[in-house]
Write an enzyme that holds these catalytic residues in place. Structure first.
Site, mmCIF file in Angstrom:
data_model
loop_
_atom_site.group_PDB
_atom_site.id
_atom_site.type_symbol
_atom_site.label_atom_id
_atom_site.label_comp_id
_atom_site.label_asym_id
_atom_site.label_seq_id
_atom_site.Cartn_x
_atom_site.Cartn_y
_atom_site.Cartn_z
ATOM 1 N N ASP A 50 0.856 -1.180 0.000
ATOM 2 C CA ASP A 50 0.000 0.000 0.000
ATOM 3 C C ASP A 50 0.896 1.237 0.000
ATOM 4 O OD1 ASP A 50 -3.264 0.374 0.929
ATOM 5 O OD2 ASP A 50 -1.964 2.136 1.010
ATOM 6 N N VAL A 104 -7.738 -2.124 -4.703
ATOM 7 C CA VAL A 104 -7.699 -0.694 -4.398
ATOM 8 C C VAL A 104 -9.075 -0.088 -4.666
ATOM 9 C CG1 VAL A 104 -5.229 -0.545 -4.861
ATOM 10 C CG2 VAL A 104 -6.845 -0.096 -6.724
ATOM 11 N N VAL A 105 -9.168 1.222 -4.541
ATOM 12 C CA VAL A 105 -10.441 1.920 -4.657
ATOM 13 C C VAL A 105 -11.125 1.592 -5.983
ATOM 14 C CG1 VAL A 105 -9.332 3.970 -5.653
ATOM 15 C CG2 VAL A 105 -11.511 4.196 -4.451
ATOM 16 N N GLU A 106 -12.459 1.527 -5.955
ATOM 17 C CA GLU A 106 -13.256 1.117 -7.115
ATOM 18 C C GLU A 106 -13.429 2.279 -8.096
ATOM 19 O OE1 GLU A 106 -15.722 -2.102 -8.876
ATOM 20 O OE2 GLU A 106 -13.969 -1.951 -7.584
ATOM 21 N N LYS A 111 -7.511 1.878 -11.125
ATOM 22 C CA LYS A 111 -7.220 0.455 -11.347
ATOM 23 C C LYS A 111 -6.453 0.244 -12.656
ATOM 24 C CE LYS A 111 -11.065 -1.493 -8.636
ATOM 25 N NZ LYS A 111 -10.301 -2.379 -7.744
ATOM 26 N N SER A 133 -15.527 -5.017 -8.131
ATOM 27 C CA SER A 133 -16.848 -5.547 -7.806
ATOM 28 C C SER A 133 -17.898 -5.226 -8.863
ATOM 29 C CB SER A 133 -17.309 -5.006 -6.450
ATOM 30 O OG SER A 133 -17.219 -3.593 -6.419
ATOM 31 N N HIS A 154 -13.286 -11.705 -7.698
ATOM 32 C CA HIS A 154 -14.098 -10.839 -6.852
ATOM 33 C C HIS A 154 -14.489 -11.563 -5.570
ATOM 34 C CE1 HIS A 154 -18.201 -8.768 -6.076
ATOM 35 N NE2 HIS A 154 -17.236 -8.182 -5.393
#
Length: 415
Positions: A50, A104-106, A111, A133, A154
């Site tokens: 991270d 990581v963040v959607e 991504k 997701s 997922h």
């Protein structure tokens, strides 16, 4: 579940797939550390990476706490955790593993950039996977030189109650990539469910409308406790609003925006969710969402008082809501979207939908699955009940498939 896992492995030729010797996870948030715990529990070494220095420093301890939580099952001793988990800010540390999973963040751009970086760092035979997701896998893979070795893996929260992985096959994903992903799922004792690439895939395509409906009920004046109790009495593992807190309200909002643009029939946006995210009430990760939490592994301590202030913005006409009405409201959006998925051919059959929903987010096994439950009600009865919800507009409009089934007295499972 074991039989389904073996069947999936045989179907895709992964019965003898070797488990990865090590797994790299990029993203040390709630989902990343939960996945790491699931991997470490099966004695597979993990590198978790991270950019946030504090997240890196605390990751091993947070993973250890998850392993020691009541849902953690057989966890290794603390000394083993120290030997199996390593954390770093260096992306190259994760890239040296046999399988690398981003969590990581959607956000599509974030991504895409990360996956492009990983592609330059990993060895030629390394499998790269995304825990997205809702985002189309083919969109994620657009900037990559070799999208064939990429697939979606997922996971679902809470992992201790949802031991399944949706494995997403993109248009260019190779068979050996799918084989390796199924081998990974088998190695950590998760059911691999191979699904087509579509926004929301299968589980979230059904879950997000269910969660959105719970928030619609709140803005119509239904008490939080009434919604949660109705869902739990029906047999859900937890109520929809607590589940939102587990997922993270910011993550749920990103999913809703992604999926809202994928179908004119899928109404999942909620202004309440936007208001909660703007107030930084993101759920368990901030110890405040619809509920308040005293710690990262604690049950909700009380309802968030900010929620009542926010709900005061929405004037509403009082309607009589029984537990049966609440359940009908919660399940109707899921059921209608399930029939659309069958109409489009985006799932193999009704059984795939019920397996996904049973394993993916805790639909009660005693009900047999969403479509099995619908069969017990009968299509004609469901159409009749939808008529009592006509004030909801498109959210309660019967689909052509449901109307046809009602007219012909057909069931989703046989006759």
């Amino acid at each position: 579940m074991a039989a389904e896992r073996r069947q999936a492995a045989l179907q895709y030729g992964a019965n003898g797939a070797s488990p990865p010797a090590s797994v790299g996870i990029v993203g040390a948030g709630v989902m990343g550390t939960s996945i790491a715990a699931a991997v470490v529990r099966h004695r597979i070494p993990v590198w978790i990476v991270d950019q946030d220095e504090q997240a890196v420093a605390s990751a091993p301890q947070r993973i250890a706490r998850r392993l020691n939580a009541p849902s953690g099952g057989m966890q290794p001793p603390a000394a083993d955790v120290e030997g199996l988990v390593r954390a770093s800010r260096d992306l190259g540390a994760a890239a040296r593993c046999d399988l690398v999973l981003e969590s990581v963040v959607e956000k599509l751009a974030v991504k895409q950039q990360l996956l492009a970086q990983l592609e330059q760092l990993v060895a030629p035979g390394t499998i790269v996977a995304s825990n997205t997701s809702t985002i189309s896998w083919d969109r994620l893979a657009t900037p990559l030189q070799d999208p064939g070795r990429l697939c979606g893996c997922h996971f679902f929260l809470p992992l201790g109650q949802a031991a399944m992985i949706e494995i997403i096959r993109g248009a260019q994903t190779r068979d050996d990539t799918i084989v390796a992903a199924i081998g990974f799922a088998n190695a950590i004792d998760h059911l691999p469910l191979v699904v087509a690439d579509a926004p929301g895939f299968v589980v979230n395509r059904l879950l997000v409308p269910y969660l959105a409906e719970a928030m619609h009920l709140l803005t119509e004046g239904v008490a939080l406790e009434a919604i949660e109790n109705a869902a739990e009495d029906f047999g859900m593992a937890m109520g929809p609003l607590r589940l939102l807190d587990e997922i993270g309200l910011d993550t749920a909002l990103e999913c809703a925006w992604t999926m809202s643009g994928s179908s004119a029939d899928l109404v999942v946006r909620s202004p309440l969710l936007v208001a909660m995210v703007k107030a930084k009430c993101l759920g368990r990760k901030t110890q405040a969402g619809f509920f308040l939490y005293d710690g990262p592994n604690q049950l909700p301590s009380s309802q968030n008082p900010y929620l009542a202030k926010t709900l005061a913005r929405w004037p509403h006409d009082a309607r009589p809501f029984t537990a049966e009405t609440i359940i009908l409201r919660l399940l109707t959006p899921m059921l209608l979207e399930a029939t659309r998925m069958l109409q489009r051919g985006s799932v193999r059959d009704a059984g795939q939908i019920d397996l996904a929903i049973l394993c993916g987010f805790g639909f009660p096994a005693s009900r047999g699955g969403l479509l099995y439950w619908a069969d017990q009600m009968g299509a004609a009865r469901i159409v009749q009940l939808l008529g009592t919800l006509d004030y909801l507009g498109p959210r309660a409009q019967p689909t052509p498939l449901l109307l046809e089934m009602a007219q012909q007295n057909r069931k989703f499972f046989g006759q």
